[in-house]
Design an enzyme around this catalytic site. Structure first.
Site, PDB file in Angstrom:
ATOM      1  N   CYS A  79       0.805  -1.212   0.000  1.00  0.00           N
ATOM      2  CA  CYS A  79       0.000   0.000   0.000  1.00  0.00           C
ATOM      3  C   CYS A  79       0.851   1.281   0.000  1.00  0.00           C
ATOM      4  CB  CYS A  79      -0.946  -0.082   1.187  1.00  0.00           C
ATOM      5  SG  CYS A  79      -2.501   0.707   0.878  1.00  0.00           S
ATOM      6  N   HIS A 170      -3.356  -5.702   1.515  1.00  0.00           N
ATOM      7  CA  HIS A 170      -2.632  -5.959   2.760  1.00  0.00           C
ATOM      8  C   HIS A 170      -2.523  -7.442   3.088  1.00  0.00           C
ATOM      9  CE1 HIS A 170      -2.185  -1.814   4.274  1.00  0.00           C
ATOM     10  NE2 HIS A 170      -3.228  -1.589   3.492  1.00  0.00           N
ATOM     11  N   GLU A 172      -0.581  -8.810   5.028  1.00  0.00           N
ATOM     12  CA  GLU A 172      -0.260  -9.000   6.452  1.00  0.00           C
ATOM     13  C   GLU A 172      -1.518  -9.039   7.322  1.00  0.00           C
ATOM     14  OE1 GLU A 172      -0.192  -6.234   4.869  1.00  0.00           O
ATOM     15  OE2 GLU A 172      -0.372  -4.490   6.178  1.00  0.00           O
TER      16      GLU A 172
HETATM   17  N1  GLN Z   1      -3.923   6.155   0.847  1.00  0.00           N
HETATM   18  C1  GLN Z   1      -2.630   5.946   1.403  1.00  0.00           C
HETATM   19  C2  GLN Z   1      -1.571   6.778   0.676  1.00  0.00           C
HETATM   20  O1  GLN Z   1      -1.868   7.362  -0.327  1.00  0.00           O
HETATM   21  C3  GLN Z   1      -2.250   4.477   1.361  1.00  0.00           C
HETATM   22  C4  GLN Z   1      -3.226   3.683   2.165  1.00  0.00           C
HETATM   23  C5  GLN Z   1      -2.638   2.502   2.894  1.00  0.00           C
HETATM   24  O2  GLN Z   1      -1.414   2.370   3.012  1.00  0.00           O
HETATM   25  N2  GLN Z   1      -3.481   1.692   3.475  1.00  0.00           N
HETATM   26  O3  GLN Z   1      -0.472   6.870   1.110  1.00  0.00           O
END
Ligand code: GLN
Length: 177
Positions: A79, A170, A172
């Protein structure tokens, strides 16, 4: 295996639990001195990529980590971690490590569908749970060598390239599945 988890902001505790469950020795990376430990894999957790990127620079972690990533240190990123690695961010002026040849779009699923769980194929496994949290999308692959490990609605959601494995979702959080 010694896993260094970037622990500046965001979901680093979940990332640490995931690697401990997999039998790794886990330590937190919070300052440059933490990089003096032997590190076999760098884990970049979810969170807010802009905040993490700024902290990396402020704390003097950015340059040494970029050098190691580009020299082949194995990296596992989810992410925000993927956003930090992307070569291009299509809806942001910032670019951070730029070590992974993909274009990403931050918060790609909008407000309504901001967070959701689905199941699909991942790296040869079927019916694998995938939790998206204000997730980015991978909108372009900038190298022919990128291996796509999973997709959602036809777009890649996890990729492997050289030393880097990166997810828009995710793994994890569904580690027991
Ligand atoms: N929206 C976040 C970003 O732009 C990422 C979201 C996440 O890591 N769960 O950094």
């Amino acid at each position: 295996m010694n896993v260094g988890v970037l622990a500046l902001q965001g979901a680093f505790a979940e990332m640490e639990a995931y690697w401990r469950m997999r039998g790794a020795e886990v330590f937190e990376i919070r300052q440059a001195a933490d990089l003096e430990r032997g590190i076999d894999l760098l884990a970049l957790p979810g969170g807010e990529s802009t905040v993490q990127g700024r902290l990396l620079k402020k704390l003097g972690l950015f340059e040494p980590l970029k050098r190691r990533i580009d020299a082949g240190l194995p990296v596992f990123a989810t992410c925000a971690g993927l956003i930090l690695l992307a070569e291009r961010i299509e809806n942001d002026d910032a670019v951070w490590f730029a070590s992974l040849p993909v274009t990403v779009k931050r918060n790609a699923y909008g407000r309504q569908l901001g967070s959701f769980t689905t199941r699909g194929d991942f790296d040869g496994k079927h019916d694998f749970p995938m939790t998206f949290i204000r997730a980015p999308a991978i909108t372009d692959l900038l190298s022919p060598d990128i291996e796509v490990l999973s997709t959602f609605d036809g777009a890649p959601t996890s990729v492997r390239w050289r030393n880097i494995t990166a997810f828009t979702w995710h793994p994890e959080l569904n580690a027991t599945a």
